[in-house]
Design a protein around this motif. Structure first.
Motif, short mmCIF file in Angstrom:
data_model
loop_
_atom_site.label_atom_id
_atom_site.label_comp_id
_atom_site.label_asym_id
_atom_site.label_seq_id
_atom_site.Cartn_x
_atom_site.Cartn_y
_atom_site.Cartn_z
N ARG A 63 0.84 -1.19 0.00
CA ARG A 63 0.00 0.00 0.00
C ARG A 63 0.88 1.24 0.00
NH1 ARG A 63 -5.55 -0.97 3.31
NH2 ARG A 63 -5.88 -3.13 2.73
N THR A 65 0.26 5.86 -0.45
CA THR A 65 -0.49 7.04 -0.86
C THR A 65 0.50 8.11 -1.28
OG1 THR A 65 -2.31 6.56 0.66
CG2 THR A 65 -2.10 8.83 -0.11
N GLN A 110 -3.97 13.38 -4.66
CA GLN A 110 -3.27 12.19 -4.18
C GLN A 110 -4.06 10.94 -4.55
OE1 GLN A 110 -0.64 12.40 -0.54
NE2 GLN A 110 -2.38 13.60 0.18
N VAL A 111 -3.34 9.83 -4.67
CA VAL A 111 -3.96 8.55 -5.00
C VAL A 111 -3.53 7.51 -3.97
CG1 VAL A 111 -4.14 6.69 -6.71
CG2 VAL A 111 -4.03 9.08 -7.46
N GLY A 112 -4.51 6.80 -3.42
CA GLY A 112 -4.23 5.65 -2.56
C GLY A 112 -4.07 4.41 -3.42
N ARG A 114 -3.31 0.31 -3.67
CA ARG A 114 -3.24 -0.99 -3.00
C ARG A 114 -2.99 -2.07 -4.04
NH1 ARG A 114 -8.08 -2.64 -1.21
NH2 ARG A 114 -9.28 -0.91 -2.10
N ARG A 134 -13.80 4.21 -7.61
CA ARG A 134 -12.60 3.40 -7.40
C ARG A 134 -12.23 2.70 -8.70
NH1 ARG A 134 -13.19 -0.11 -2.37
NH2 ARG A 134 -12.16 1.67 -1.40
N LEU A 220 -7.19 1.59 -6.84
CA LEU A 220 -6.80 3.01 -6.73
C LEU A 220 -7.99 3.81 -6.22
CD1 LEU A 220 -4.89 3.51 -10.12
CD2 LEU A 220 -3.96 2.79 -7.90
N ASP A 221 -7.72 4.69 -5.25
CA ASP A 221 -8.74 5.57 -4.69
C ASP A 221 -8.26 7.00 -4.72
OD1 ASP A 221 -11.04 3.90 -3.58
OD2 ASP A 221 -9.33 2.86 -2.72
N ILE A 223 -7.90 10.71 -3.39
CA ILE A 223 -7.83 11.30 -2.06
C ILE A 223 -7.68 12.82 -2.21
CG2 ILE A 223 -6.50 11.43 0.08
CD1 ILE A 223 -5.72 8.52 -0.37
#
Length: 224
Positions: A63, A65, A110-112, A114, A134, A220-221, A223
């Motif tokens: 993970r 960010t 920003q991108v989270g 995983r 998502r 990808l999320d 943020i």
């Protein structure tokens, strides 16, 4: 906006990296009634062989960010320390391209990220995510499953059921409505927290994973 997206390692547009891929196809997710957009991509044998070889050494995944402009294969490799084998840079490059594509689509700072490594279904129950939009991309193993709205009873999501089987029986009006994404396809899932989507959102689940198979999926999320 999307037409100007470039590779993180060159000035070549994404369309030349992924043959027959048109990033403009992703824009349909912003239509008011659209709950899911699936855009196929061709398979990448080098990337697939890499994951089949090393996934057992990757634990449960990784993970991170970060601002999308900081995403590069070398930076991800420094953060994650993926196992060495042919194809590692192909995977990292693909992830970075997807981060930039997604950030450009969502216009987020920003991108989270995983990268999940799974040997059993993470979310086997049909559900709606409490998120905005998502992106999922399954690299190996079975792809995400979802229900078409015309073939489901959305009210079942708020009801109590004696078992998972009873829940699915109440939810799924006809098996014809069950869909599954292919490997490498880009899947945009609209959740209940997207503006104006409080009582909607795509109904989906993680697929069952056969014994001896590992599913590697990128999520990808956005943020803010």
């Amino acid at each position: 906006m999307l037409t100007s997206l470039s590779s993180p390692t060159s000035q070549a547009p994404v369309a030349t990296v992924w043959p027959d891929f048109n990033p403009m196809d992703l824009l349909s997710i912003f239509e008011r009634t659209q709950q899911i957009t699936v855009v196929p991509r061709p398979g990448q044998p080098e990337l697939t062989r890499y994951l089949q070889q090393v996934s057992a050494k990757m634990g449960s995944g990784f993970r991170l960010t970060l601002p999308p402009e900081q995403a590069s294969p070398d930076m991800l490799d420094h953060q994650w320390r993926l196992p060495e084998a042919a194809g590692k840079m192909a995977l990292l490059t693909d992830i970075c391209q997807l981060v930039q594509l997604y950030a450009d689509l969502m216009d987020c700072p920003q991108v989270g990220i995983r990268l999940e490594v799974l040997t059993q279904a993470m979310c086997p129950r049909f559900h709606v995510d409490r998120t905005g939009i998502r992106l999922l991309c399954t690299y190996t193993g079975p792809g995400t499953e979802w229900l078409e709205d015309a073939f489901c009873n959305r009210a079942a999501l708020k009801q109590t059921h004696a078992s998972l089987e009873a829940f699915h029986s109440a939810l799924i009006l006809h098996p014809q409505g069950l869909r599954q994404a292919s490997q490498h396809a880009l899947v945009l899932l609209k959740g209940s927290r997207w503006q104006g989507n409080d009582h909607a959102g795509v109904i989906h689940r993680s697929p069952q994973i056969p014994p001896g198979v590992t599913r590697v999926v990128l999520a990808l999320d956005a943020i803010w």
